[in-house]
Write an enzyme that holds these catalytic residues in place. Structure first.
Site, short mmCIF file in Angstrom:
data_model
loop_
_atom_site.label_atom_id
_atom_site.label_comp_id
_atom_site.label_asym_id
_atom_site.label_seq_id
_atom_site.Cartn_x
_atom_site.Cartn_y
_atom_site.Cartn_z
N ARG A 218 0.93 -1.04 0.17
CA ARG A 218 0.24 0.59 -0.24
C ARG A 218 1.09 1.46 0.13
O ARG A 218 0.40 2.54 -0.01
CB ARG A 218 -1.08 0.49 1.01
CG ARG A 218 -1.97 1.13 0.76
CD ARG A 218 -3.09 1.34 1.82
NE ARG A 218 -2.86 0.74 3.19
CZ ARG A 218 -2.14 0.76 4.23
NH1 ARG A 218 -2.03 1.95 4.73
NH2 ARG A 218 -2.31 0.40 5.78
N TYR B 212 -17.17 14.41 -15.55
CA TYR B 212 -17.72 13.07 -15.78
C TYR B 212 -19.08 12.75 -14.55
O TYR B 212 -18.31 13.55 -12.98
CB TYR B 212 -16.42 12.15 -14.80
CG TYR B 212 -16.93 11.03 -14.73
CD1 TYR B 212 -18.00 10.36 -15.24
CD2 TYR B 212 -16.56 10.18 -13.46
CE1 TYR B 212 -18.39 8.63 -15.08
CE2 TYR B 212 -17.49 8.69 -13.37
CZ TYR B 212 -18.07 7.87 -14.54
OH TYR B 212 -18.40 6.66 -13.88
N ASP C 119 -8.16 17.51 -14.95
CA ASP C 119 -8.12 15.91 -15.58
C ASP C 119 -8.08 15.61 -16.47
O ASP C 119 -8.74 16.71 -17.60
CB ASP C 119 -10.27 15.76 -15.25
CG ASP C 119 -10.90 13.94 -15.12
OD1 ASP C 119 -10.01 13.98 -16.04
OD2 ASP C 119 -11.37 13.92 -15.14
N LYS D 145 -9.29 4.60 -19.64
CA LYS D 145 -9.43 4.62 -20.28
C LYS D 145 -8.12 4.75 -21.32
O LYS D 145 -7.63 3.21 -21.60
CB LYS D 145 -9.84 6.26 -20.12
CG LYS D 145 -10.57 6.55 -19.22
CD LYS D 145 -12.35 5.86 -18.96
CE LYS D 145 -13.67 5.91 -18.32
NZ LYS D 145 -13.12 5.96 -16.66
#
Ligand code: LCS
Length: 421
Positions: free
Chosen positions: A59, A112, A184, A209
């Site tokens: 992590r 989005y 973004d 994407k």
């Protein structure tokens, strides 16, 4: 790798992040381990104290993930990157790192859907205020600033309206007022747009994407410009826990090797298809940054190295005609998401932007009849032929029910399935 610092994007996508590993693999191996052993207790303590560089727990850092992060930081021209479990995890980690109760942020009204919902529901609960504006309108941004505005969050081109923000001008407005600009860059990828060149402070992506490009991974990334911010963001990501696992990192890094080639083909295909749609009698309007009819065609040419793979359009028959087209396509796939090698078609008001609600969609000019295409890298003429046969159904009064969907019945959905992507 330092020898690639000055390399072109076509070279960077192939080589960035490919350091030397034990046994000399050309491709960074998948370090499928949750934890790393210490040679002795002193080394463990030194690693935790930050006195020694190394790996502790996945992590907190993992070599496969780090290889991908180095590659994306190099492509964006940033300092360092942080790979996240999804685009939403990247956006959430960014907001959590930059904002606190009493702060205000400005964001593009056409974003989005879940980004808008995250800001308006979750951040509000933590005492963070927001104003959604048309970020293609500089005067509207200027009016939205408050003394406590800390962040301007811009999606450009916006999902799904494809409106474009002038990044240089937005950064100037924000920086004069002591606010940071987050962009973004999902719709463009670093091949077509490098927001740091225009003064942006932080870049985020949905890796799901174009960067991954093969519709087989959900991931996100944050790119920052300096070590201090990197440290703060890494700490936050470690606390929130939304990291990208090694296998997904490997896949995205693998996908990026063809990013430059893919983006070229997405642009060539989308341009051809946008022109086809614009000339079709059933189509009311088409929005694509590569068409001279786009309200910011000139800005797109200076800020972006290509118009991208996403097209929005509306049919003369509105919602019903759009529904018929979506139900009639054969080569194009009716699915959300975007940026993969395959062409996808979807209806934002009832799908990706459903959670925003009608009022927020109206403000963002997301009309009820808007249909979005993510153009893949198939043969453009064959995509056009498919759209042409589907568009011929747009004018048919009754949809040929039961005749259009020849796919096998979908598997039953698990109980926790949610319709809000
Ligand atoms: N930013 C943009 C511009 C997006 O389009 C998406 C997802 C995200 C962030 C969130 O990324 P994720 O968490 O899904 O990796 N956009 C989608 C879309 O338009 N259709 O389905 C997902």
């Amino acid at each position: 790798m330092t020898q690639h610092d000055k390399a072109s994007p076509e070279t960077l996508v192939v080589h960035a992040g490919t350091d030397r590993y034990q046994f000399g693999p050309v491709i960074p191996p998948i370090y499928a381990t949750s934890t790393f052993y210490f040679t002795d207790a002193e080394q463990g303590a030194a690693l935790f104290a930050g006195e020694e560089h190394g790996y502790i727990y996945s992590r907190m850092g993992n070599p496969t993930v780090e290889a991908l992060e180095k590659c994306i930081a190099a492509l964006e021209g940033g300092h360092r990157a942080l790979a996240c479990a999804s685009g939403m995890a990247a956006i959430h980690t960014t907001f959590a790192s930059l904002l606190e109760a009493g702060d205000h942020m400005i964001l593009s009204d056409a974003v989005y859907g879940p980004t808008c919902t995250l800001v308006e529901t979750v951040l509000t609960r933590y005492g963070i205020e927001s104003t959604g504006v048309d970020t293609s309108d500089l005067a509207a941004i200027e009016r939205a600033f408050r003394p406590n505005t800390k962040v301007v969050y811009v999606e450009t081109p916006g999902n799904p309206t494809l409106m474009i923000a002038d990044l240089k001008a937005v950064c100037r407005l924000a920086h004069e007022r002591g606010a940071l600009v987050v962009v973004d860059n999902t719709f463009m990828s670093p091949i077509l747009q490098q927001p740091f060149r225009w003064g942006t402070d932080i870049v985020v992506h949905s890796l799901t994407k174009f960067l991954n490009g093969h519709a087989d991974v959900v991931g996100g990334v944050i790119v920052v410009r300096d070590e201090t911010r990197y440290g703060a963001f890494r700490k936050m990501l470690n606390q929130l826990g939304g990291v990208l696992p090694p296998f997904e990192s490997f896949l995205v890094h693998r996908g990026i090797k063809t990013l430059a080639l893919r983006m070229k083909q997405h642009c060539v295909n989308a341009q051809k298809i946008a022109e086809f749609l614009a000339s079709h009698s059933a189509v009311e309007w088409v929005r694509y940054p590569g068409l001279t009819s786009h309200p910011q065609y000139e800005l797109a040419r200076t800020q972006m190295a290509g118009a991208g793979g996403i097209i929005s359009f509306e049919l003369k028959g509105g919602v019903e005609a759009g529904r018929r087209v979506m139900n009639s396509v054969k080569l194009c796939t009716l699915a959300v998401s975007l940026g993969g090698v395959e062409t996808l078609i979807q209806h934002p008001p009832s799908m990706t932007h459903a959670t925003m609600g009608p009022e927020a969609r109206r403000r963002a000019h997301i009309t009820d009849g808007l249909v979005r295409l993510s153009i893949g890298i198939e043969n453009a003429d064959e995509i056009i032929a498919d759209l042409e046969q589907a568009l011929s159904n747009a004018t048919v009064k009754t949809a040929p029910r039961g005749m259009v969907d020849r796919r096998p019945k979908p598997a039953p959905q698990p109980d926790h399935h949610t319709s809000t992507t």
